[in-house]
Design an enzyme around this catalytic site. Structure first.
Site, mmCIF file in Angstrom:
data_model
loop_
_atom_site.group_PDB
_atom_site.id
_atom_site.type_symbol
_atom_site.label_atom_id
_atom_site.label_comp_id
_atom_site.label_asym_id
_atom_site.label_seq_id
_atom_site.Cartn_x
_atom_site.Cartn_y
_atom_site.Cartn_z
ATOM 1 N N SER A 142 0.853 -1.190 0.000
ATOM 2 C CA SER A 142 0.000 0.000 0.000
ATOM 3 C C SER A 142 0.884 1.234 0.000
ATOM 4 O O SER A 142 2.013 1.199 0.507
ATOM 5 C CB SER A 142 -0.896 0.026 1.249
ATOM 6 O OG SER A 142 -1.547 1.274 1.389
ATOM 7 N N TYR A 155 -1.704 -0.146 10.322
ATOM 8 C CA TYR A 155 -1.852 -0.559 8.929
ATOM 9 C C TYR A 155 -0.582 -0.236 8.139
ATOM 10 O O TYR A 155 -0.075 -1.072 7.382
ATOM 11 C CB TYR A 155 -3.059 0.134 8.308
ATOM 12 C CG TYR A 155 -3.343 -0.288 6.885
ATOM 13 C CD1 TYR A 155 -3.896 -1.540 6.610
ATOM 14 C CD2 TYR A 155 -3.068 0.560 5.816
ATOM 15 C CE1 TYR A 155 -4.152 -1.931 5.314
ATOM 16 C CE2 TYR A 155 -3.326 0.176 4.516
ATOM 17 C CZ TYR A 155 -3.871 -1.076 4.273
ATOM 18 O OH TYR A 155 -4.124 -1.460 2.971
#
Length: 257
Positions: A142, A155
């Site tokens: 990501s 995250y």
């Protein structure tokens, strides 16, 4: 181009979102798809869509954070299908919160699925690929693992680890004919986004959706199908010279803000 005829592709998290889109495009390109999915109902739905379209797919239920389960599933896939040519690590969970709003339980959950889950599948995926002359791996990282994004502490940690594992596997197994790359999506319109907006902005879903969409210079969120198309390329023979690379697919978020 980009045909996967005769190849067996293992896709984690293939029951929804980006993983589902990858499973469907791989099957359309004539791969034998093996979906690893914790949510059996979601997995069965993907399998049904693929088989209705004339593709080949099978479902294996598993918690990727449990190494013993992952080993058993990869052994079963190899016994059933005879090989593992492609592995896509798409299964993952998210969390919204900065350091102080991340509990130990939150951190452990993100680490268990997004880091240990990828490690477990890499471990047994590489093991099977070595038995049949190599293969291609794509991990879903990501942009949150590359730059600082507000309220994504755990995250971001987990996706930074995915990027690092990608580079290590690419380096360590290049002589085994195993390629390993990752993609780093920006904001993609998946069911997670809709659920997030419904939970946190009741009655303002459309307004907030537009606001989030405009954070990308291109003016919209990506689609799961757009992510899947890049993954297809990276797993195809046409990408035979590509390994140890991270592909930003973010609507210009990183480079042209």
């Amino acid at each position: 181009m980009f045909q996967l005829t005769g190849k067996t592709a293992v896709i984690t998290g293939g029951g929804s979102g980006i993983g589902k889109a990858i499973a469907k495009i791989f099957a359309r390109q004539e791969a034998q798809v093996a979906i690893i999915e914790l949510n059996k109902a979601n997995g069965e739905s993907t399998i049904q869509e693929i088989t209705n379209a004339g593709g080949k797919a099978s479902l294996y239920t598993c918690d990727v954070s449990k190494q013993s389960e992952v080993k058993q599933v990869f052994d079963q896939i190899y016994a059933d299908l005879g090989k593992v040519n492609i592995l896509v690590n798409s299964a993952g969970v998210s969390h919204i919160g900065n350091l102080e709003k991340t509990t130990e339980a939150d951190f452990d959950r993100l680490f268990a699925v997004n880091v240990k889950g990828v490690y477990n599948c890499l471990l047994y995926g590489v093991e099977k690929m070595k038995l049949t002359g190599g293969g291609a791996i794509v991990n879903l990282a990501s942009i949150a693992g590359i730059i600082g994004i507000p309220d994504r502490f755990a995250y971001s940690m987990s996706k930074g680890a995915v990027l690092s594992m990608t580079l290590s596997v690419a380096r360590d197994y290049i002589d085994q004919n195993i390629r390993c790359n990752c993609i780093s999506p920006g904001r993609v319109h998946t069911p997670f986004v809709d659920d997030f907006l419904k939970k946190n902005y009741p009655g303002q879903e459309q307004e907030m959706f537009q606001k989030l969409s405009k954070t990308q210079p291109i003016g919209r969120m990506g689609t799961p199908d757009e992510m899947a198309a890049l993954v297809l390329y990276l797993c195809s023979d046409e990408a035979g010279f590509v390994t140890g690379s991270d592909y930003n697919i973010d609507g210009g978020f990183l480079r042209i803000k």
